[in-house]
Scaffold this active site. Structure first.
Site, PDB file in Angstrom:
ATOM      1  N   ASP A  40      85.217  47.860  19.430  1.00  0.00           N
ATOM      2  CA  ASP A  40      84.817  47.768  17.562  1.00  0.00           C
ATOM      3  C   ASP A  40      83.101  47.030  18.356  1.00  0.00           C
ATOM      4  O   ASP A  40      83.244  46.525  18.279  1.00  0.00           O
ATOM      5  CB  ASP A  40      85.206  47.169  16.574  1.00  0.00           C
ATOM      6  CG  ASP A  40      84.601  46.915  15.276  1.00  0.00           C
ATOM      7  OD1 ASP A  40      83.736  47.238  15.382  1.00  0.00           O
ATOM      8  OD2 ASP A  40      85.682  46.888  14.802  1.00  0.00           O
TER       9      ASP A  40
ATOM     10  N   HIS B  76      84.635  51.222  15.321  1.00  0.00           N
ATOM     11  CA  HIS B  76      84.600  50.073  14.021  1.00  0.00           C
ATOM     12  C   HIS B  76      85.515  51.432  12.948  1.00  0.00           C
ATOM     13  O   HIS B  76      86.006  50.625  11.798  1.00  0.00           O
ATOM     14  CB  HIS B  76      83.263  49.815  13.191  1.00  0.00           C
ATOM     15  CG  HIS B  76      83.725  48.299  12.630  1.00  0.00           C
ATOM     16  ND1 HIS B  76      83.759  47.547  12.141  1.00  0.00           N
ATOM     17  CD2 HIS B  76      83.170  49.137  10.901  1.00  0.00           C
ATOM     18  CE1 HIS B  76      83.828  47.083  11.632  1.00  0.00           C
ATOM     19  NE2 HIS B  76      83.226  47.859  10.419  1.00  0.00           N
TER      20      HIS B  76
ATOM     21  N   SER C  34      86.038  46.453   6.919  1.00  0.00           N
ATOM     22  CA  SER C  34      85.013  45.831   6.875  1.00  0.00           C
ATOM     23  C   SER C  34      84.684  44.686   6.301  1.00  0.00           C
ATOM     24  O   SER C  34      84.966  44.147   6.239  1.00  0.00           O
ATOM     25  CB  SER C  34      83.700  46.737   7.253  1.00  0.00           C
ATOM     26  OG  SER C  34      83.094  46.185   7.733  1.00  0.00           O
TER      27      SER C  34
END
Length: 278
Positions: free
Chosen positions: A229, A258, A97
């Site tokens: 995601d 995610h 991320s």
């Protein structure tokens, strides 16, 4: 606990496990978490004989709750400080991320010129640019990120609980098995950090254009993302990353969320190992 102090006086907490002569793997965590988010991967690769390193980003986890430097340049510089402090060479850098943005900036700006990076992996990563702009019409509108800032400012504890319980791990999907322990651990990590760092970090992960970073990276780079995601839309992230990288490999995971590093570690860890050993 182990810390180093950056040139601007920030104490950065880090973990350094395993044989010091083994190939290092450096893990870069996502927003608003800490190095603890990588514990499953660190234990897995430690058992495979690697040296594993992870640090808490400034303002996150156990690092200093400083009121400045919450931007991608400082994130990358702090990562470089850890690498320099430990004199890591031939390292594999893996970022999730926001940590994927940190890896891209670090490798492009600090790692390759010094020959310290062997490979990189971007997992559910934010580059090249999350924000919707005229040049990036498929991005996420600014009012979404403004909403995140408002929710954080109004009730960070409640906001973080909602994220962990819902879209981050896909626990709002009927196909996912909800884990109270995973939710509590996410919340614990988030609440350890600074509200200011988390607030300003939203701008860092959403508005930093890393197109040139990706173009600059020459080392083999694995791009991994789930097509479900709900935090970083994969069509505007991994599918664009692979087009910009000079030496990239793309893996899309049907139905993965995610936070797939946690929910599907049994799949992701062996895939990372295969890439590292290839």
């Amino acid at each position: 606990m182990t810390y180093l102090t950056t040139t601007d006086g920030v104490e950065i907490f880090f973990k350094d496990w395993g044989p010091k002569d083994a190939q290092p793997i450096v893990f870069h965590h996502g927003w608003p978490l800490s190095a603890d988010d990588w514990d499953t991967q660190m234990l897995y690769f430690l058992a495979k004989g690697y040296r594993v390193v992870a640090h808490d980003r400034r303002g996150h986890g156990r690092s200093s709750q400083i009121d400045s430097g919450h931007d991608m340049d400082h994130y990358a510089a702090d990562a470089s400080a850890v690498v320099e402090h430990l004199d890591l060479r031939n390292a594999v850098h893996i970022g999730h991320s926001t940590g994927g943005g940190e890896v891209a900036r670090y490798v492009a700006k600090f790692g390759q010129p010094q020959g310290r990076v062997a490979k990189a992996a971007l997992v559910s990563a934010v580059p090249p640019l999350m924000l919707q702009t005229e040049a990036n019409p498929g991005g996420t509108p600014l009012d979404v990120f403004d909403g995140l800032r408002t929710a954080l400012a109004n009730s960070r504890a409640g906001f973080f609980l909602d994220l962990a319980s819902g879209p981050f791990y896909g626990f709002n999907r009927p196909t996912e098995t909800v884990s109270d322990g995973v939710i509590r651990n996410w919340w614990r990590q988030g609440m350890m950090g600074s509200a200011l760092a988390h607030y300003e970090g939203i701008k860092a992960f959403s508005e930093t254009d890393q197109t040139e970073d990706l173009k600059t990276i020459t080392v083999p780079t694995l791009v991994m993302q789930g097509d479900d995601d709900q935090i970083v839309p994969y069509a505007d992230a991994s599918l664009r990353q692979i087009k910009l990288l000079q030496n990239g490999t793309l893996k899309i995971y049907p139905g993965f969320p995610h936070g797939m590093l946690t929910t599907h570690a049994d799949v992701i860890n062996p895939d990372l190992l295969a890439f590292i050993e290839s």
